[in-house]
Design an enzyme around this catalytic site. Structure first.
Site, PDB file in Angstrom:
ATOM      1  N   GLY A   1      53.343  44.944  54.987  1.00 44.41           N
ATOM      2  CA  GLY A   1      54.406  44.474  54.108  1.00 44.41           C
ATOM      3  C   GLY A   1      54.919  45.610  53.235  1.00 44.41           C
ATOM      4  O   GLY A   1      54.797  46.786  53.568  1.00 44.41           O
TER       5      GLY A   1
ATOM      6  N   ASP B   1      49.622  44.053  62.368  1.00 46.47           N
ATOM      7  CA  ASP B   1      50.399  43.115  61.553  1.00 46.47           C
ATOM      8  C   ASP B   1      50.749  41.910  62.418  1.00 46.47           C
ATOM      9  O   ASP B   1      50.781  42.003  63.657  1.00 46.47           O
ATOM     10  CB  ASP B   1      51.687  43.783  61.041  1.00 46.47           C
ATOM     11  CG  ASP B   1      52.376  42.968  59.963  1.00 46.47           C
ATOM     12  OD1 ASP B   1      52.015  43.134  58.777  1.00 46.47           O
ATOM     13  OD2 ASP B   1      53.258  42.156  60.298  1.00 46.47           O
TER      14      ASP B   1
ATOM     15  N   ASN C   1      45.311  41.576  45.845  1.00 46.61           N
ATOM     16  CA  ASN C   1      44.951  41.079  44.505  1.00 46.61           C
ATOM     17  C   ASN C   1      43.975  39.914  44.604  1.00 46.61           C
ATOM     18  O   ASN C   1      44.220  38.825  44.103  1.00 46.61           O
ATOM     19  CB  ASN C   1      46.210  40.656  43.741  1.00 46.61           C
ATOM     20  CG  ASN C   1      46.968  41.852  43.200  1.00 46.61           C
ATOM     21  OD1 ASN C   1      46.373  42.842  42.774  1.00 46.61           O
ATOM     22  ND2 ASN C   1      48.297  41.783  43.229  1.00 46.61           N
TER      23      ASN C   1
ATOM     24  N   GLY D   1      53.220  49.170  43.532  1.00 44.64           N
ATOM     25  CA  GLY D   1      54.361  48.407  44.028  1.00 44.64           C
ATOM     26  C   GLY D   1      55.185  49.151  45.061  1.00 44.64           C
ATOM     27  O   GLY D   1      54.679  49.964  45.832  1.00 44.64           O
TER      28      GLY D   1
ATOM     29  N   LYS E   1      41.544  45.484  37.797  1.00 46.26           N
ATOM     30  CA  LYS E   1      42.956  45.277  38.156  1.00 46.26           C
ATOM     31  C   LYS E   1      43.462  43.942  37.638  1.00 46.26           C
ATOM     32  O   LYS E   1      44.630  43.806  37.234  1.00 46.26           O
ATOM     33  CB  LYS E   1      43.112  45.348  39.682  1.00 46.26           C
ATOM     34  CG  LYS E   1      44.537  45.067  40.205  1.00 46.26           C
ATOM     35  CD  LYS E   1      45.573  46.013  39.613  1.00 46.26           C
ATOM     36  CE  LYS E   1      46.861  46.065  40.421  1.00 46.26           C
ATOM     37  NZ  LYS E   1      47.492  44.788  40.698  1.00 46.26           N
TER      38      LYS E   1
ATOM     39  N   GLU F   1      49.747  43.627  31.719  1.00 46.60           N
ATOM     40  CA  GLU F   1      51.124  43.810  32.195  1.00 46.60           C
ATOM     41  C   GLU F   1      51.994  42.621  31.790  1.00 46.60           C
ATOM     42  O   GLU F   1      53.135  42.798  31.336  1.00 46.60           O
ATOM     43  CB  GLU F   1      51.088  43.963  33.712  1.00 46.60           C
ATOM     44  CG  GLU F   1      52.430  44.111  34.394  1.00 46.60           C
ATOM     45  CD  GLU F   1      52.242  44.113  35.896  1.00 46.60           C
ATOM     46  OE1 GLU F   1      52.741  43.168  36.553  1.00 46.60           O
ATOM     47  OE2 GLU F   1      51.587  45.026  36.420  1.00 46.60           O
ATOM     48  N   TYR F   2      51.460  41.411  31.923  1.00 48.08           N
ATOM     49  CA  TYR F   2      52.202  40.215  31.515  1.00 48.08           C
ATOM     50  C   TYR F   2      52.596  40.316  30.041  1.00 48.08           C
ATOM     51  O   TYR F   2      53.722  39.999  29.656  1.00 48.08           O
ATOM     52  CB  TYR F   2      51.340  38.958  31.689  1.00 48.08           C
ATOM     53  CG  TYR F   2      51.213  38.411  33.086  1.00 48.08           C
ATOM     54  CD1 TYR F   2      51.319  39.227  34.218  1.00 48.08           C
ATOM     55  CD2 TYR F   2      50.944  37.063  33.292  1.00 48.08           C
ATOM     56  CE1 TYR F   2      51.175  38.707  35.487  1.00 48.08           C
ATOM     57  CE2 TYR F   2      50.798  36.536  34.565  1.00 48.08           C
ATOM     58  CZ  TYR F   2      50.918  37.362  35.658  1.00 48.08           C
ATOM     59  OH  TYR F   2      50.771  36.839  36.920  1.00 48.08           O
TER      60      TYR F   2
END
Length: 331
Positions: free
Chosen positions: A9, A30, A95, A123, A189, A196-197
């Site tokens: 991805g 994949d 994650n 990202g 993480k 991060e939020y």
């Protein structure tokens, strides 16, 4: 070094490219044959199944999984375990919930297979910038795979050295660390994403105040028609609140100051919830982090400009798209 990569991805494909640029051989797999064909055209070794992928790796093998957390990761780990042998390693770079890592590592240990959890941040920009990695797992497996981590990591770059950091040793300056045993990488993480939020929410609320500074509810002499793109830009230069998230906010606002292409529907990917759960288990107050998570829940019912800013940041750093109107109605 040789590595298998399962999942091509947004991140898996770019990680494969970065590894190949660093001189590593990557065998790819994949669910989409087209994704495999595309990477093979760039130099990767194609495989037709997980069994075929494993057969093309030399022992001791290492297979990196970059598929969605939960069921897809669980199924992939279980399937790979059927083909791998003692001394091989499975790496989960998604994650995943850290408690799932602990459980999986115990199951695989009985077969002599190492399990390494890699909390990966970077990202859609990782190919160019590199990936920050927080790693959990057995020392011997992590050490053997150091060339892989070093290639994926951003390196020291031009960031000024933290005074005294040289006394600590380790690899943190390169952009990756071994946090501890299985689960530790994804635990770090997880909290990273919870923070991060909170950061994103603070920016979003601030720009919402600016957006409404010319409200008719205010006296005329304190109404301000502010230039949000320019405010974001000036904060990038010498301000104490500068950051990469601010860079991405500035980019989004420069493209469209009204953020009209965003509805403000903000998803949460799970780590924010798990961070709050961990805080509850540890009896640690997390006022900001919990509030930031709850705002995301609220955003699915009523949208403010703040939520458009949040949505814009998520799209910029991770390529996260808002659900379609149809998907929202059926959710």
């Amino acid at each position: 070094m040789q590595l298998g990569m399962v999942g091509l991805g947004r991140m898996g494909a770019n990680m494969t490219r970065r590894l190949m640029q660093g001189g590593h051989q990557v065998v790819v797999s994949d669910l989409s044959p087209e994704a495999v064909k595309s990477l093979a055209g760039e130099g990767a070794v194609a495989s037709t199944s997980l069994q075929d992928l494993v057969s093309k790796l030399h022992a001791p093998r290492a297979v990196w999984i970059m598929v969605p957390a939960g069921g897809p990761t669980e199924q992939t780990v279980q399937a790979l375990a059927q083909y791998l042998q003692a001394g091989d390693t499975i790496l989960d770079g998604g994650n995943s919930y850290f408690k799932d890592d602990v459980r999986r590592s115990r199951l695989l240990k009985d077969r002599g297979i190492h399990y390494v959890d890699v909390g990966t941040s970077g990202g859609v920009w990782g190919l160019e910038r590199g990936y920050c990695m927080m790693i959990g797992g057995p020392v011997e497996a992590v050490k053997r795979l150091d060339p892989i981590f070093k290639t994926l990591a951003p390196g020291r770059g031009d960031i000024p050295r933290t005074p005294g950091i040289e006394k600590l040793g380790g690899t943190s300056e390169e952009g990756y660390i071994h946090c501890g045993p299985s689960g530790a990488g994804h635990f770090v993480k997880m909290v990273h994403n919870g923070i991060e939020y909170g950061i994103m929410q603070a920016y979003a609320e601030g720009f919402d105040i600016f957006q409404n500074a010319n409200s008719k509810e205010l006296p005329e002499d304190i109404r301000y028609d502010l230039n949000l793109p320019e405010i974001a830009e000036v904060w990038r230069r010498g301000s104490v609140v500068s950051s990469w998230l601010l860079d991405l906010t500035a980019m989004a606002l420069a493209e469209n100051p009204a953020l009209s292409e965003y509805t403000g529907f903000v998803q949460d990917s799970g780590e924010g919830r798990w961070t709050i759960q961990a805080a509850v288990e540890e009896a640690v107050p997390v006022d900001v982090l919990s509030a930031a998570l709850f705002v995301r829940f609220r955003s699915r019912q009523h949208h403010t400009f703040a939520e458009k800013v949040l949505s814009a940041m998520r799209q910029k750093f991770g390529g996260h798209l808002e659900p379609s109107a149809t998907a929202k109605k059926t959710a």
